[in-house]
Scaffold this motif. Structure first.
Motif, PDB file in Angstrom:
ATOM      1  N   LEU A 277     -11.520   1.740 -14.577  1.00 22.10           N
ATOM      2  CA  LEU A 277     -10.148   1.445 -14.202  1.00 22.10           C
ATOM      3  C   LEU A 277      -9.790   0.015 -14.567  1.00 22.10           C
ATOM      4  O   LEU A 277      -8.678  -0.266 -15.003  1.00 22.10           O
ATOM      5  CB  LEU A 277      -9.964   1.680 -12.705  1.00 22.10           C
ATOM      6  N   GLY A 278     -10.710  -0.888 -14.406  1.00 18.78           N
ATOM      7  CA  GLY A 278     -10.471  -2.309 -14.649  1.00 18.78           C
ATOM      8  C   GLY A 278     -11.318  -3.120 -13.702  1.00 18.78           C
ATOM      9  O   GLY A 278     -12.294  -3.748 -14.095  1.00 18.78           O
ATOM     10  N   GLY A 279     -10.967  -3.077 -12.412  1.00 17.64           N
ATOM     11  CA  GLY A 279     -11.761  -3.740 -11.397  1.00 17.64           C
ATOM     12  C   GLY A 279     -12.610  -2.748 -10.634  1.00 17.64           C
ATOM     13  O   GLY A 279     -12.511  -1.530 -10.821  1.00 17.64           O
ATOM     14  N   PRO A 280     -13.483  -3.238  -9.735  1.00 18.82           N
ATOM     15  CA  PRO A 280     -14.377  -2.353  -8.979  1.00 18.82           C
ATOM     16  C   PRO A 280     -13.639  -1.555  -7.914  1.00 18.82           C
ATOM     17  O   PRO A 280     -12.717  -2.051  -7.267  1.00 18.82           O
ATOM     18  CB  PRO A 280     -15.376  -3.330  -8.353  1.00 18.82           C
ATOM     19  N   VAL A 281     -14.063  -0.294  -7.739  1.00 19.27           N
ATOM     20  CA  VAL A 281     -13.546   0.573  -6.679  1.00 19.27           C
ATOM     21  C   VAL A 281     -14.730   1.226  -5.985  1.00 19.27           C
ATOM     22  O   VAL A 281     -15.872   1.132  -6.439  1.00 19.27           O
ATOM     23  CB  VAL A 281     -12.582   1.644  -7.228  1.00 19.27           C
ATOM     24  N   PHE A 282     -14.444   1.919  -4.882  1.00 16.12           N
ATOM     25  CA  PHE A 282     -15.506   2.546  -4.102  1.00 16.12           C
ATOM     26  C   PHE A 282     -16.267   3.576  -4.927  1.00 16.12           C
ATOM     27  O   PHE A 282     -17.499   3.611  -4.938  1.00 16.12           O
ATOM     28  CB  PHE A 282     -14.902   3.201  -2.860  1.00 16.12           C
ATOM     29  N   ARG A 385      -3.993   2.116   3.900  1.00 18.70           N
ATOM     30  CA  ARG A 385      -3.373   0.972   3.227  1.00 18.70           C
ATOM     31  C   ARG A 385      -4.439   0.013   2.690  1.00 18.70           C
ATOM     32  O   ARG A 385      -4.295  -0.513   1.573  1.00 18.70           O
ATOM     33  CB  ARG A 385      -2.438   0.241   4.194  1.00 18.70           C
ATOM     34  N   ARG A 386      -5.471  -0.205   3.464  1.00 26.66           N
ATOM     35  CA  ARG A 386      -6.537  -1.100   2.991  1.00 26.66           C
ATOM     36  C   ARG A 386      -7.128  -0.575   1.686  1.00 26.66           C
ATOM     37  O   ARG A 386      -7.375  -1.331   0.743  1.00 26.66           O
ATOM     38  CB  ARG A 386      -7.619  -1.222   4.059  1.00 26.66           C
ATOM     39  N   HIS A 387      -7.343   0.733   1.618  1.00 27.05           N
ATOM     40  CA  HIS A 387      -7.897   1.327   0.403  1.00 27.05           C
ATOM     41  C   HIS A 387      -6.905   1.252  -0.762  1.00 27.05           C
ATOM     42  O   HIS A 387      -7.297   0.989  -1.904  1.00 27.05           O
ATOM     43  CB  HIS A 387      -8.281   2.772   0.667  1.00 27.05           C
ATOM     44  N   VAL A 388      -5.636   1.501  -0.488  1.00 32.69           N
ATOM     45  CA  VAL A 388      -4.619   1.435  -1.541  1.00 32.69           C
ATOM     46  C   VAL A 388      -4.532   0.028  -2.118  1.00 32.69           C
ATOM     47  O   VAL A 388      -4.403  -0.158  -3.342  1.00 32.69           O
ATOM     48  CB  VAL A 388      -3.258   1.910  -0.988  1.00 32.69           C
ATOM     49  N   GLU A 389      -4.635  -0.976  -1.259  1.00 35.54           N
ATOM     50  CA  GLU A 389      -4.604  -2.358  -1.753  1.00 35.54           C
ATOM     51  C   GLU A 389      -5.791  -2.645  -2.661  1.00 35.54           C
ATOM     52  O   GLU A 389      -5.669  -3.376  -3.654  1.00 35.54           O
ATOM     53  CB  GLU A 389      -4.563  -3.327  -0.573  1.00 35.54           C
ATOM     54  N   THR A 390      -6.951  -2.089  -2.347  1.00 38.35           N
ATOM     55  CA  THR A 390      -8.113  -2.260  -3.216  1.00 38.35           C
ATOM     56  C   THR A 390      -7.888  -1.603  -4.572  1.00 38.35           C
ATOM     57  O   THR A 390      -8.223  -2.173  -5.618  1.00 38.35           O
ATOM     58  CB  THR A 390      -9.372  -1.678  -2.553  1.00 38.35           C
ATOM     59  N   LEU A 391      -7.333  -0.394  -4.577  1.00 34.90           N
ATOM     60  CA  LEU A 391      -7.030   0.291  -5.840  1.00 34.90           C
ATOM     61  C   LEU A 391      -6.077  -0.540  -6.694  1.00 34.90           C
ATOM     62  O   LEU A 391      -6.288  -0.699  -7.906  1.00 34.90           O
ATOM     63  CB  LEU A 391      -6.422   1.661  -5.574  1.00 34.90           C
ATOM     64  N   GLY A 393      -5.603  -3.735  -6.516  1.00 35.12           N
ATOM     65  CA  GLY A 393      -6.305  -4.929  -6.964  1.00 35.12           C
ATOM     66  C   GLY A 393      -7.217  -4.666  -8.144  1.00 35.12           C
ATOM     67  O   GLY A 393      -7.497  -5.569  -8.947  1.00 35.12           O
ATOM     68  N   ALA A 394      -7.680  -3.413  -8.272  1.00 32.55           N
ATOM     69  CA  ALA A 394      -8.558  -3.033  -9.386  1.00 32.55           C
ATOM     70  C   ALA A 394      -7.778  -2.672 -10.640  1.00 32.55           C
ATOM     71  O   ALA A 394      -8.376  -2.430 -11.689  1.00 32.55           O
ATOM     72  CB  ALA A 394      -9.442  -1.864  -8.978  1.00 32.55           C
ATOM     73  N   GLY A 395      -6.446  -2.596 -10.529  1.00 34.89           N
ATOM     74  CA  GLY A 395      -5.644  -2.318 -11.716  1.00 34.89           C
ATOM     75  C   GLY A 395      -4.798  -1.067 -11.669  1.00 34.89           C
ATOM     76  O   GLY A 395      -4.045  -0.787 -12.606  1.00 34.89           O
ATOM     77  N   ALA A 396      -4.882  -0.286 -10.574  1.00 29.99           N
ATOM     78  CA  ALA A 396      -4.062   0.917 -10.473  1.00 29.99           C
ATOM     79  C   ALA A 396      -2.612   0.544 -10.203  1.00 29.99           C
ATOM     80  O   ALA A 396      -2.332  -0.356  -9.417  1.00 29.99           O
ATOM     81  CB  ALA A 396      -4.581   1.827  -9.356  1.00 29.99           C
ATOM     82  N   THR A 397      -1.692   1.225 -10.861  1.00 31.73           N
ATOM     83  CA  THR A 397      -0.268   1.005 -10.637  1.00 31.73           C
ATOM     84  C   THR A 397       0.397   2.352 -10.374  1.00 31.73           C
ATOM     85  O   THR A 397       0.272   3.275 -11.172  1.00 31.73           O
ATOM     86  CB  THR A 397       0.399   0.327 -11.840  1.00 31.73           C
ATOM     87  N   PHE A 398       1.067   2.470  -9.254  1.00 33.74           N
ATOM     88  CA  PHE A 398       1.833   3.672  -8.955  1.00 33.74           C
ATOM     89  C   PHE A 398       2.905   3.315  -7.948  1.00 33.74           C
ATOM     90  O   PHE A 398       2.737   2.407  -7.131  1.00 33.74           O
ATOM     91  CB  PHE A 398       0.937   4.794  -8.420  1.00 33.74           C
ATOM     92  N   ASP A 399       4.030   4.003  -8.011  1.00 35.45           N
ATOM     93  CA  ASP A 399       5.141   3.709  -7.110  1.00 35.45           C
ATOM     94  C   ASP A 399       5.518   4.896  -6.245  1.00 35.45           C
ATOM     95  O   ASP A 399       6.560   4.886  -5.584  1.00 35.45           O
ATOM     96  CB  ASP A 399       6.350   3.215  -7.901  1.00 35.45           C
ATOM     97  N   GLN A 400       4.688   5.928  -6.228  1.00 29.80           N
ATOM     98  CA  GLN A 400       4.862   7.058  -5.338  1.00 29.80           C
ATOM     99  C   GLN A 400       3.532   7.784  -5.238  1.00 29.80           C
ATOM    100  O   GLN A 400       2.624   7.553  -6.044  1.00 29.80           O
ATOM    101  CB  GLN A 400       5.949   8.007  -5.845  1.00 29.80           C
ATOM    102  N   ALA A 401       3.391   8.645  -4.245  1.00 27.21           N
ATOM    103  CA  ALA A 401       2.138   9.363  -4.054  1.00 27.21           C
ATOM    104  C   ALA A 401       2.420  10.703  -3.407  1.00 27.21           C
ATOM    105  O   ALA A 401       3.458  10.893  -2.752  1.00 27.21           O
ATOM    106  CB  ALA A 401       1.170   8.545  -3.201  1.00 27.21           C
ATOM    107  N   VAL A 402       1.487  11.629  -3.578  1.00 30.29           N
ATOM    108  CA  VAL A 402       1.551  12.929  -2.918  1.00 30.29           C
ATOM    109  C   VAL A 402       0.521  12.934  -1.796  1.00 30.29           C
ATOM    110  O   VAL A 402      -0.643  12.595  -2.015  1.00 30.29           O
ATOM    111  CB  VAL A 402       1.271  14.080  -3.905  1.00 30.29           C
ATOM    112  N   LEU A 403       0.964  13.305  -0.595  1.00 30.31           N
ATOM    113  CA  LEU A 403       0.083  13.367   0.570  1.00 30.31           C
ATOM    114  C   LEU A 403      -0.331  14.807   0.824  1.00 30.31           C
ATOM    115  O   LEU A 403       0.495  15.717   0.826  1.00 30.31           O
ATOM    116  CB  LEU A 403       0.815  12.821   1.806  1.00 30.31           C
ATOM    117  N   SER A 404      -1.633  15.018   1.032  1.00 28.98           N
ATOM    118  CA  SER A 404      -2.140  16.343   1.382  1.00 28.98           C
ATOM    119  C   SER A 404      -3.158  16.189   2.504  1.00 28.98           C
ATOM    120  O   SER A 404      -3.362  15.111   3.040  1.00 28.98           O
ATOM    121  CB  SER A 404      -2.742  17.037   0.158  1.00 28.98           C
ATOM    122  N   GLY A 405      -3.833  17.287   2.858  1.00 30.24           N
ATOM    123  CA  GLY A 405      -4.742  17.269   3.986  1.00 30.24           C
ATOM    124  C   GLY A 405      -4.015  17.607   5.274  1.00 30.24           C
ATOM    125  O   GLY A 405      -2.780  17.740   5.315  1.00 30.24           O
TER     126      GLY A 405
END
Length: 509
Positions: A277-282, A385-391, A393-405
């Motif tokens: 992706l660019g930076g480190p992720v889990f 939110r903490r996880h999204v901020e890490t993503l 920071g690693a280079g992910a860019t998105f302005d919307q998301a789909v929620l499931s579960g």
């Protein structure tokens, strides 16, 4: 004509069977909850005999409810929770089931961190060791339970066990094995150097045959057909890591699209043209033959609400209303305020700290059940939110998301997610996105769809949209900062509590 697809979803708690037609319409559903064993603190296990018995039962029930001929099912796909450790013995019989909520290996992970083992595994697997990761658990057994380790013949993830029982085949696939940190991600294969880093260089023969997610793993055996009502010879594809299946089943199939899953685990993921992706992720998992899914995950999501309902609110609701809906209704009555309580969703530890514990903070005498429930819903969203901020920071860019579960079924919780994350949230029409993703993989495997994207376009529909409330942005920014500060302050106390428990457990033994 074969018109239907059967999707199975073997989660940490429930196994489900869902029959879909080729447009994604749900024809029939059956589910059954299993039981977890917690023999001592940090250990979370299940009986594989029960899991397979439940699987057979839900398949037969689903077929009966559908009222279709078993021969009209074109293919079967299975999704299942990732990591943990599901093992056959050396005779190929069900032996051991450790769930992905298990934290027994926390001490081993800390030892490996001091030895920089993650610096050896991350360049290969794009993952560092963590407590319920499959190879970490296997290494823990090798060191601490050698009598159990010596009996292991095959290492699976949960859905691989179900596929094995259906077909007799000893196989797994790319998404689960990469999500478990067992693959050279770029080369898409097992790697001895990686296994040696985990101290498992002599365990290559325990790994199942590796194929692609939509490849046919085998066919339903005559014996299983008699026990389930399925037609013998029905193709069974290798299946998917459930978080990948749920993303696919909610319509997330294109590069750059984001999926958030509020289930037992907090899953936050984005598709990218990888493997880096660019930076480190889990962790990163394969998505299809060419693309990857970058993930930030932890066992800190809707399992918290399940616990609260089970222990404190079950039975306290009107007839015909689920306890979960009743809880969310109480939370919806609360107008957000600066002095609302906060909640840490660490019932099963945190990604960053296996010693972390859940807790309510700032409760006052005027707070009600509704305040506590809303605090829990917000606390889970803060964990995401903490996880999204890490993503990001690693280079992910998105302005919307789909929620499931399970969390997406609430009318309130998706709005809290939109407000806390600051992005529009959509919810798919199907409530069983994991099973639907598995069905899409099955349809792809037998040629009904050219690829996952064509399958998702044919079978997924979006039901609801939520936009963030700009008036609450500053409110949630302040609460998230306080949530994070309390977690940092509590960390040494969690460690002391964990050490005291270990001492007490050792004395009892």
């Amino acid at each position: 004509m074969e018109e239907y697809l059967l999707g199975l979803d073997a989660g940490n708690t429930v196994i489900k069977a869902v029959i879909f037609d080729r447009t994604g319409r749900e024809v029939a559903y059956a589910g059954e909850e299993g039981h977890s064993r917690m023999p001592c603190p940090g250990h979370v296990e299940r009986d594989l005999g029960e899991l397979w018995a439940n699987a057979k039962r839900v398949i037969r029930t689903c077929l009966d409810r559908a009222g279709i001929a078993a021969a009209d099912i074109a293919a079967i796909g299975c999704a299942g929770h990732g990591n943990g450790l599901y093992a056959l013995d050396r005779n190929g019989e069900p032996f051991l089931g450790i769930q992905s909520l298990d934290t027994r290996a926390t001490g081993l992970v800390e030892e490996w961190a001091a030895e920089a083992v993650g610096d050896r595994t991350y360049p290969i697997a794009r993952q560092r060791p963590w407590p319920s990761q499959t190879p970490t658990l296997l290494a823990w057994l090798k060191r601490h339970r050698p009598e159990i380790f010596q009996r292991i013949g095959t290492v699976f993830c949960s859905k691989d066990f179900v596929v094995n029982r259906l077909t007799g085949e000893r196989v797994s696939e790319m998404s689960d094995m990469s999500g478990a940190g067992l693959l050279d991600l770029a080369a898409r294969r097992y790697d001895r150097t990686l296994m040696e880093a985990y101290g498992l260089g002599d365990c290559m023969d325990l790994l199942p045959r590796l194929i692609e997610s939509a490849d046919i793993a085998g066919k339903v055996t005559e014996e299983v057909a008699a026990e389930t009502g399925l037609a013998a010879g029905t193709p069974v594809v290798a299946g998917l890591f459930d978080v990948v299946a749920s993303a696919l089943g909610s319509g997330v199939s294109r590069t750059g699209s984001a999926s958030i899953i509020a289930g037992t685990w907090s899953i936050n993921q984005v598709i990218f043209d990888g493997p880096d992706l660019g930076g480190p992720v889990f962790m990163s998992s394969t998505f299809d033959r060419a693309r990857y899914m970058a993930m930030e995950n932890s066992a800190t999501s809707a399992a918290n609400l399940e616990w609260l309902v089970r222990e404190f609110f079950d039975g306290e609701h009107a007839e015909g209303i689920s306890p979960f809906d009743a809880c969310c209704a109480l939370a919806a009555e609360i107008q957000p305020a600066a002095d609302d309580p906060l909640y840490h969703p660490y019932l099963y530890g945190a990604q960053q700290d296996g010693h972390a514990r859940a807790g309510f903070y700032g409760i006052a005498g005027w707070h009600t059940k509704g305040h506590l429930i809303r605090a829990l819903l917000e606390g889970v969203a803060f964990g995401h939110r903490r996880h999204v901020e890490t993503l990001r920071g690693a280079g992910a860019t998105f302005d919307q998301a789909v929620l499931s579960g399970g969390g997406s079924r609430s009318r309130l919780w998706p709005q809290i997610f939109a407000d806390v994350l600051g992005v529009p949230i959509s919810v798919a029409k199907s409530k069983e996105t994991g099973a639907l993703g598995a069905a899409i993989a099955a349809g792809t495997g037998v040629g009904l769809f050219a690829d996952f994207t064509e399958g998702a376009d044919a079978m997924v529909r979006i039901d609801r949209h939520y936009r963030p409330n700009a008036a609450l942005a500053a409110h949630y920014d302040r609460r998230y900062a306080l949530y994070s500060d309390i977690a940092e302050a509590m960390a040494p106390l969690w460690r002391r509590l964990s050490a005291a428990e270990s001492t007490a457990t050792g004395a009892a033994a």
